[in-house]
Each structure stands twice: as structure tokens, then as C-alpha cells.
Design a protein around this motif. Structure first.
Motif, PDB file in Angstrom:
ATOM      1  N   ASN A 276      -7.652   4.855 -10.366  1.00  0.00           N
ATOM      2  CA  ASN A 276      -6.411   4.788 -11.136  1.00  0.00           C
ATOM      3  C   ASN A 276      -5.203   4.959 -10.226  1.00  0.00           C
ATOM      4  N   GLY A 277      -4.106   4.373 -10.635  1.00  0.00           N
ATOM      5  CA  GLY A 277      -2.835   4.637  -9.948  1.00  0.00           C
ATOM      6  C   GLY A 277      -2.538   3.782  -8.744  1.00  0.00           C
ATOM      7  N   ILE A 278      -3.386   2.797  -8.433  1.00  0.00           N
ATOM      8  CA  ILE A 278      -3.106   1.940  -7.286  1.00  0.00           C
ATOM      9  C   ILE A 278      -3.291   0.474  -7.676  1.00  0.00           C
ATOM     10  N   ALA A 279      -2.632  -0.405  -6.929  1.00  0.00           N
ATOM     11  CA  ALA A 279      -2.742  -1.851  -7.174  1.00  0.00           C
ATOM     12  C   ALA A 279      -2.326  -2.596  -5.916  1.00  0.00           C
ATOM     13  N   PHE A 280      -2.720  -3.856  -5.845  1.00  0.00           N
ATOM     14  CA  PHE A 280      -2.299  -4.754  -4.778  1.00  0.00           C
ATOM     15  C   PHE A 280      -1.489  -5.882  -5.405  1.00  0.00           C
ATOM     16  N   VAL A 281      -0.378  -6.217  -4.773  1.00  0.00           N
ATOM     17  CA  VAL A 281       0.489  -7.293  -5.263  1.00  0.00           C
ATOM     18  C   VAL A 281       0.602  -8.332  -4.161  1.00  0.00           C
ATOM     19  N   GLU A 282       0.256  -9.572  -4.468  1.00  0.00           N
ATOM     20  CA  GLU A 282       0.237 -10.619  -3.449  1.00  0.00           C
ATOM     21  C   GLU A 282       1.340 -11.638  -3.686  1.00  0.00           C
ATOM     22  N   TYR A 283       1.950 -12.104  -2.578  1.00  0.00           N
ATOM     23  CA  TYR A 283       2.978 -13.142  -2.593  1.00  0.00           C
ATOM     24  C   TYR A 283       2.530 -14.300  -1.707  1.00  0.00           C
ATOM     25  N   GLU A 284       3.201 -15.422  -1.856  1.00  0.00           N
ATOM     26  CA  GLU A 284       2.855 -16.592  -1.053  1.00  0.00           C
ATOM     27  C   GLU A 284       3.250 -16.429   0.402  1.00  0.00           C
ATOM     28  N   ALA A 285       4.290 -15.644   0.657  1.00  0.00           N
ATOM     29  CA  ALA A 285       4.777 -15.455   2.024  1.00  0.00           C
ATOM     30  C   ALA A 285       5.350 -14.055   2.173  1.00  0.00           C
ATOM     31  N   GLU A 286       5.588 -13.660   3.413  1.00  0.00           N
ATOM     32  CA  GLU A 286       6.115 -12.323   3.695  1.00  0.00           C
ATOM     33  C   GLU A 286       7.485 -12.091   3.072  1.00  0.00           C
ATOM     34  N   ALA A 287       8.304 -13.147   2.988  1.00  0.00           N
ATOM     35  CA  ALA A 287       9.678 -13.000   2.496  1.00  0.00           C
ATOM     36  C   ALA A 287       9.702 -12.385   1.103  1.00  0.00           C
ATOM     37  N   GLY A 288       8.818 -12.865   0.217  1.00  0.00           N
ATOM     38  CA  GLY A 288       8.779 -12.317  -1.132  1.00  0.00           C
ATOM     39  C   GLY A 288       8.315 -10.878  -1.145  1.00  0.00           C
ATOM     40  N   ALA A 289       7.323 -10.568  -0.326  1.00  0.00           N
ATOM     41  CA  ALA A 289       6.813  -9.203  -0.253  1.00  0.00           C
ATOM     42  C   ALA A 289       7.873  -8.237   0.285  1.00  0.00           C
ATOM     43  N   ILE A 290       8.640  -8.706   1.257  1.00  0.00           N
ATOM     44  CA  ILE A 290       9.703  -7.863   1.828  1.00  0.00           C
ATOM     45  C   ILE A 290      10.741  -7.535   0.774  1.00  0.00           C
ATOM     46  N   SER A 291      11.179  -8.537   0.031  1.00  0.00           N
ATOM     47  CA  SER A 291      12.182  -8.323  -1.021  1.00  0.00           C
ATOM     48  C   SER A 291      11.659  -7.368  -2.087  1.00  0.00           C
ATOM     49  N   ALA A 292      10.409  -7.585  -2.494  1.00  0.00           N
ATOM     50  CA  ALA A 292       9.821  -6.741  -3.529  1.00  0.00           C
ATOM     51  C   ALA A 292       9.701  -5.293  -3.060  1.00  0.00           C
ATOM     52  N   LYS A 293       9.256  -5.103  -1.837  1.00  0.00           N
ATOM     53  CA  LYS A 293       9.095  -3.746  -1.303  1.00  0.00           C
ATOM     54  C   LYS A 293      10.430  -3.015  -1.257  1.00  0.00           C
ATOM     55  N   GLU A 294      11.449  -3.696  -0.760  1.00  0.00           N
ATOM     56  CA  GLU A 294      12.756  -3.054  -0.637  1.00  0.00           C
ATOM     57  C   GLU A 294      13.353  -2.715  -2.000  1.00  0.00           C
ATOM     58  N   SER A 295      13.053  -3.517  -3.013  1.00  0.00           N
ATOM     59  CA  SER A 295      13.658  -3.330  -4.334  1.00  0.00           C
ATOM     60  C   SER A 295      12.886  -2.353  -5.216  1.00  0.00           C
ATOM     61  N   THR A 296      11.584  -2.179  -4.973  1.00  0.00           N
ATOM     62  CA  THR A 296      10.775  -1.376  -5.888  1.00  0.00           C
ATOM     63  C   THR A 296      10.287  -0.052  -5.315  1.00  0.00           C
ATOM     64  N   SER A 297      10.312   0.099  -4.002  1.00  0.00           N
ATOM     65  CA  SER A 297       9.813   1.338  -3.403  1.00  0.00           C
ATOM     66  C   SER A 297      10.630   2.529  -3.906  1.00  0.00           C
ATOM     67  N   GLY A 298       9.937   3.520  -4.472  1.00  0.00           N
ATOM     68  CA  GLY A 298      10.611   4.695  -5.011  1.00  0.00           C
ATOM     69  C   GLY A 298      11.054   4.543  -6.454  1.00  0.00           C
ATOM     70  N   MET A 299      10.777   3.403  -7.062  1.00  0.00           N
ATOM     71  CA  MET A 299      11.158   3.172  -8.463  1.00  0.00           C
ATOM     72  C   MET A 299      10.411   4.142  -9.370  1.00  0.00           C
TER      73      MET A 299
END
Length: 256
Positions: free
Chosen positions: A217-240
Motif C-alpha cells: 500500500n501507499g506506493i505507485a509507479f507513473v510512466e510518461y513517454e519521455a523524461e520531459a513529462g516526468a520532470i514536469s510532473a515531479k516538480e509540480s506534485t512532489s510534496g503535494m
């Protein structure tokens, strides 16, 4: 000002001039004012970056609105003294934020920032990996070590026990992992399912899927087509904060 030193050009021409060998004891505001006054004679300066942190002291970036102005400035100002130190000039290695925003618009500017962030994180990861190697590196044997190795070996106390030395199993910390297209999300509330996480992470470019781990429980993996999307998502959601208690989630790149 008097010409005393000739610098070397190592980068291809662009509209940003890199200035080094500046007097570090001068206040940043005074330094920027002096640089603006000097370089404005050679064209329109659209941005000037000078910082006071230890790594950036003694350096500045002067951004012109065209390459020709930057070329004139380098030719004329190279080696001239400012605050009794000769300035050394070159073209910047990369385009500045102001240049990208002016020439490419908001969409290209956002992509430029993501690439720059990825490069910064890559360098941090590389630096962290080098530090770990230093911790693991064996000490140079001394004459005393050589003598002791010649004696019959005794059974070590606690043989077979796991070493408590942190260097023995040191790994790169999560926050310094290099960017990749898969994110590892931790500290998720138990009531968050694939649909709920898709609403959060699916709004970023190139989203592919959310994968939960059935046995944990409490963990997940989120996949994107390229690093750019993952970078944006990480910066926007980390600590949410999620869930009833708004517990902050931890978002890092997947360890490879």
C-alpha cells in the motif's frame, strides 16, 4: 579601463556573453549596474545575471537581443579592467532564458526550463555517485598493513555479521537520482486508486499510465513517454498533500 588581457573564445557565437574574473567583493547591485553601463554601449541588453552564491561569484551573463551585439561586446571589452580586474569574455555555452522566451515563445521556454532542470539533476546525480565511490574506495596500504597481512590471519569477531559501515552498502539518495520517464510515488493514502492518481498525473505531457503495487500500500509507479513529462510532473506534485490529513507524497525518479 585599460586592456591588459586577451581572453580565448571557446564557444560558438550566440547572443549571451559569459563574463568571468570579476571582483567578488563588490556588491551584486553595484556590479550589475557597472556591467549594464558598459555593455549597453554595444547593443540592447535584455537581461543580466550575476549571483552572490559561492559557486557563481566572480561571474556574470550579459544577454543581448542579437548575436551581432554580443560579438561587438566581446571584441571591444575583452580584457578590459573593471574594479581593477581584467574581464575575460566568451559566449555562453547555452541560450539564456530571456533569449529562448524572446525567440521561441512560452512553449519552447517551458521545454527549455525542463531540459535545464534535467541537466541540473543529472549533474547532481553524477556528483552524488562520485561521492559514493570515494566512500567505497579502499585506503592505500601502508607498511604496517603489509606487515600485518603477512601474519597468520585470526578469525574476526562477529564473522558473518552484516557490516554497520554505511560506506559498504552506500547508494545514491533518492533526491539525486537522474531523471527518467518513470516516477516512483510514495506515502499515498490507502484510498487513492488508479483513477485518482491519473487525475493528478495525467495532466502532464506524455502521460502513459499509473501502476499500483498489489502487495504494498501507499506506493505507485507513473510512466510518461519521455523524461520531459516526468520532470514536469515531479516538480509540480512532489510534496503535494493528499487524503484527509493532507499527508505530503514523495515523488522521485525510479531507481534504475
Amino acid at each position: 579601463m585599460a586592456a591588459v588581457v586577451q581572453g580565448g573564445i571557446t564557444q560558438p557565437p550566440n547572443s549571451t556573453v559569459y563574463v568571468k574574473n570579476l571582483e567578488e567583493r563588490i556588491k551584486i547591485d553595484d556590479l550589475k549596474e557597472a556591467l549594464t553601463e558598459i555593455f549597453s554601449e554595444y547593443g540592447t541588453v535584455i537581461d543580466l545575471i550575476a549571483k552572490k552564491n559561492l559557486k557563481a561569484r566572480g561571474q556574470a551573463f550579459v544577454v543581448f537581443d542579437d548575436v551581432e551585439s554580443a560579438a561587438r561586446a566581446i571584441k571591444e571589452v575583452q580584457g578590459f579592467e573593471l574594479f581593477e580586474k581584467p574581464m575575460l569574455l566568451d559566449y555562453a555555452k547555452t541560450r539564456s532564458d530571456a533569449t529562448v522566451q524572446k525567440d521561441g515563445g512560452e512553449e519552447e521556454f517551458e521545454l527549455h526550463k525542463r531540459r535545464r532542470l534535467a541537466e541540473k539533476e543529472r549533474k547532481q546525480a553524477q556528483q552524488a555517485a562520485e561521492e559514493q565511490k570515494k566512500l567505497k574506495r579502499p585506503a592505500i596500504p601502508t607498511a604496517a598493513d603489509a606487515a600485518s597481512s603477512a601474519r597468520p590471519a585470526k578469525a574476526a569477531r562477529g564473522a558473518g555479521l552484516k557490516s554497520s559501515n554505511p560506506a559498504a552498502g552506500a547508494v545514491v539518495p533518492d533526491e539525486y537520482l537522474p531523471p527518467n520517464k518513470i516516477l516512483f510515488v510514495q506515502n499515498l493514502p490507502e484510498d487513492y486508486d488508479v483513477d485518482g492518481l491519473t487525475q493528478i498525473f495525467g495532466r502532464f505531457e506524455g502521460f502513459r499510465e499509473v501502476r499500483l503495487v498489489p502487495t504494498r500500500n501507499g506506493i505507485a509507479f507513473v510512466e510518461y513517454e519521455a523524461e520531459a513529462g516526468a520532470i514536469s510532473a515531479k516538480e509540480s506534485t512532489s510534496g503535494m498533500g493528499l487524503g484527509a490529513e493532507s499527508k505530503p507524497i514523495k515523488v522521485t525518479y525510479q531507481r534504475q
